[in-house]
Design a protein around this motif. Structure first.
Motif, PDB file in Angstrom:
ATOM      1  N   GLU A  87      -6.503  -4.335   5.149  1.00 47.18           N
ATOM      2  CA  GLU A  87      -7.764  -3.756   4.667  1.00 47.18           C
ATOM      3  C   GLU A  87      -7.960  -4.071   3.178  1.00 47.18           C
ATOM      4  O   GLU A  87      -9.047  -4.470   2.756  1.00 47.18           O
ATOM      5  N   VAL A 144      -8.573   3.133  -1.916  1.00 45.98           N
ATOM      6  CA  VAL A 144      -8.404   3.952  -0.706  1.00 45.98           C
ATOM      7  C   VAL A 144      -7.985   3.147   0.517  1.00 45.98           C
ATOM      8  O   VAL A 144      -7.899   3.691   1.616  1.00 45.98           O
ATOM      9  N   SER A 145      -7.687   1.880   0.341  1.00 48.96           N
ATOM     10  CA  SER A 145      -7.237   1.059   1.463  1.00 48.96           C
ATOM     11  C   SER A 145      -5.956   1.642   2.051  1.00 48.96           C
ATOM     12  O   SER A 145      -5.062   2.066   1.322  1.00 48.96           O
ATOM     13  N   THR A 146      -5.878   1.630   3.376  1.00 46.91           N
ATOM     14  CA  THR A 146      -4.724   2.220   4.051  1.00 46.91           C
ATOM     15  C   THR A 146      -3.769   1.178   4.628  1.00 46.91           C
ATOM     16  O   THR A 146      -2.735   1.537   5.184  1.00 46.91           O
ATOM     17  N   SER A 147      -4.125  -0.098   4.496  1.00 49.71           N
ATOM     18  CA  SER A 147      -3.237  -1.155   4.963  1.00 49.71           C
ATOM     19  C   SER A 147      -3.400  -2.385   4.074  1.00 49.71           C
ATOM     20  O   SER A 147      -4.426  -2.545   3.393  1.00 49.71           O
ATOM     21  N   GLN A 167       1.051   5.924  -4.378  1.00 44.71           N
ATOM     22  CA  GLN A 167       0.739   7.188  -3.745  1.00 44.71           C
ATOM     23  C   GLN A 167       1.901   8.139  -3.961  1.00 44.71           C
ATOM     24  O   GLN A 167       2.971   7.920  -3.386  1.00 44.71           O
ATOM     25  N   ILE A 182       0.841  -1.198   0.000  1.00 53.63           N
ATOM     26  CA  ILE A 182       0.000   0.000   0.000  1.00 53.63           C
ATOM     27  C   ILE A 182       0.879   1.252   0.000  1.00 53.63           C
ATOM     28  O   ILE A 182       1.834   1.360   0.766  1.00 53.63           O
ATOM     29  N   GLY A 183       0.532   2.192  -0.881  1.00 52.31           N
ATOM     30  CA  GLY A 183       1.162   3.506  -0.871  1.00 52.31           C
ATOM     31  C   GLY A 183       2.581   3.560  -1.387  1.00 52.31           C
ATOM     32  O   GLY A 183       3.387   4.371  -0.919  1.00 52.31           O
ATOM     33  N   THR A 196      -0.662  -0.447  -4.505  1.00 53.15           N
ATOM     34  CA  THR A 196      -1.287   0.855  -4.719  1.00 53.15           C
ATOM     35  C   THR A 196      -0.191   1.914  -4.752  1.00 53.15           C
ATOM     36  O   THR A 196       0.834   1.790  -4.083  1.00 53.15           O
TER      37      THR A 196
END
Length: 150
Positions: free
Chosen positions: A139, A133-136, A84, A13-14, A82
């Protein structure tokens, strides 16, 4: 099949990358570490985009990064990354890319059921919105698995 193949460790993520090439290199790292692909596979994905354009940008904000099996696929593998911030891959219709699904298969038939499951998730706008939009990793994984059941 997707439930059996994917774990939380296959999700990042990110990810921060300065351009599409760096994003592909970094998003491939999990499959490289697992021995699912080799470096030639990553280089092939990048070279084909340079030669023909962003062939694996398959929908709004999604890239399905892959290349031909003979370029270094050692086994069936899949990872989700993902970005970012989101990154332009040069696709007029679908940029910026928010999610890279990195994929490998050893032949063109071995992955058909997996592709079907994945296509159902990628076509579900509600599930995709949650994945973006998952932050982990946890998730993201839950949204992914729940998307299989819808």
């Amino acid at each position: 099949m997707l439930k059996e193949l994917i774990t939380i460790d296959d999700i990042e993520i990110g990810l921060v990358a300065s351009n599409w090439e760096e994003a592909i290199r970094k998003s491939s790292q999990r499959l490289l570490e697992k021995g699912t692909i080799n470096q030639h596979y990553v280089d092939s994905m990048i070279n084909i985009v340079k030669e023909t354009g962003p062939y694996f940008v398959i929908g709004n904000h999604v890239a399905f990064a892959h290349t031909r099996p003979e370029y270094g696929a050692k086994s069936l593998g899949l990872s989700f990354t993902t970005l970012q911030p989101p990154i332009s891959f040069g696709s007029n219709n679908f940029d910026p890319i928010k999610l890279i699904v990195t994929f490998s298969a050893t032949d063109s038939d071995a992955h058909l059921s997996l592709m079907s499951e994945l296509a159902n998730i990628l076509m579900n706008e509600k599930t995709m919105a949650k994945l973006f939009v998952s932050t982990s990793s946890e998730e993201f994984y839950q949204h992914l698995i729940n998307g299989l059941d819808n």
